[in-house]
Design a protein around this motif. Sequence first.
Motif, short mmCIF file in Angstrom:
data_model
loop_
_atom_site.label_atom_id
_atom_site.label_comp_id
_atom_site.label_asym_id
_atom_site.label_seq_id
_atom_site.Cartn_x
_atom_site.Cartn_y
_atom_site.Cartn_z
N LEU A 164 0.82 -1.21 0.00
CA LEU A 164 0.00 0.00 0.00
C LEU A 164 0.86 1.26 0.00
O LEU A 164 0.59 2.22 -0.72
N ILE A 165 1.93 1.23 0.81
CA ILE A 165 2.84 2.39 0.85
C ILE A 165 3.50 2.59 -0.50
O ILE A 165 3.61 3.71 -1.02
N GLY A 166 3.96 1.50 -1.13
CA GLY A 166 4.60 1.59 -2.44
C GLY A 166 3.65 2.11 -3.49
O GLY A 166 4.01 2.97 -4.32
N PHE A 167 2.41 1.58 -3.47
CA PHE A 167 1.41 2.03 -4.44
C PHE A 167 1.11 3.51 -4.27
O PHE A 167 1.02 4.26 -5.25
N THR A 168 0.95 3.95 -3.03
CA THR A 168 0.66 5.35 -2.74
C THR A 168 1.80 6.26 -3.21
O THR A 168 1.59 7.34 -3.77
N THR A 169 3.03 5.81 -2.97
CA THR A 169 4.20 6.59 -3.39
C THR A 169 4.25 6.74 -4.90
O THR A 169 4.49 7.84 -5.44
N MET A 203 1.27 11.69 -10.09
CA MET A 203 0.47 12.91 -10.01
C MET A 203 1.34 14.16 -10.11
O MET A 203 0.99 15.12 -10.80
N ILE A 204 2.50 14.14 -9.47
CA ILE A 204 3.43 15.27 -9.55
C ILE A 204 3.91 15.45 -10.99
O ILE A 204 3.97 16.57 -11.51
N CYS A 205 4.25 14.34 -11.66
CA CYS A 205 4.70 14.41 -13.05
C CYS A 205 3.60 14.96 -13.95
O CYS A 205 3.86 15.77 -14.85
N PHE A 206 2.37 14.53 -13.72
CA PHE A 206 1.24 15.00 -14.52
C PHE A 206 1.03 16.50 -14.33
O PHE A 206 0.85 17.24 -15.31
N LEU A 207 1.06 16.96 -13.09
CA LEU A 207 0.88 18.39 -12.82
C LEU A 207 2.00 19.21 -13.44
O LEU A 207 1.78 20.30 -13.97
N TYR A 208 3.22 18.66 -13.40
CA TYR A 208 4.36 19.36 -14.00
C TYR A 208 4.16 19.51 -15.51
O TYR A 208 4.43 20.57 -16.08
N MET A 209 3.68 18.45 -16.16
CA MET A 209 3.44 18.50 -17.60
C MET A 209 2.35 19.50 -17.94
O MET A 209 2.47 20.27 -18.90
N VAL A 210 1.28 19.53 -17.15
CA VAL A 210 0.19 20.47 -17.39
C VAL A 210 0.67 21.91 -17.26
O VAL A 210 0.38 22.77 -18.09
N ILE A 211 1.44 22.18 -16.20
CA ILE A 211 1.96 23.53 -15.98
C ILE A 211 2.92 23.93 -17.10
O ILE A 211 2.90 25.06 -17.59
#
Length: 205
Positions: free
Chosen positions: A9-14, A20-28
């Motif tokens: 669960l910890i690995g999946f969450t990480t 999500m961070i990569c996606f937001l970076y691409m959008v920005i």
Amino acid sequence: MSPVFKYILIGFTTIMGLLMICFLYMVISIASVFGGIFERDYSIDELKTEYNDKEKEIDDLIKYFNQIKPKDKNVAIEFKNDKILERLVIVPSDTAKKSYQGWDINVKSLYQQEFKKDLNWSEDQVDELKNRLDEANCISIEDGEPIKIGFKRYGMGMYSFNVFQKNETDRSLFNDGCTYILVNYKLALEYGGGAIGRQCFSKQN
């Protein structure tokens, strides 16, 4: 909860967090390139007001630029900030000589050996040119007829003030209702210069 499931669960969450961070970076990044959260669009009326408010400073900038630029070369220079040039273009009048075009150039290079032979600008002259651009609330100046004063970048293009210097210049070439808007005998607004072909004003008024 078993230790194995906990670690899964910890690995999946990480992993999901990193994605999500990569996606937001691409959008920005995409938004900043094509015009969005870090830049603002300008209407024709807003650009007219900007020019009228800074007309004297723009005229003074042009006079100073004409004083320091080499007589045998056409120069276009855009400042990213006090330390870095976004763009520099040097085109000799003699077509047999080599032109120069570069991006992300250290401002200090302008008064060192690399460009000394082409521009012959001192540190004081470079500082004064940047100061005059700041006073005009603009970021670039490009030799030619008309002289092009870069106001602000938006997306893949730039808003510019084309300031005519000669009576004989054909103004009709600067009034296509898309890239160019002819304001009066002295001024034509422009939105263009990007890498994706012809561009038009998105806000007409």
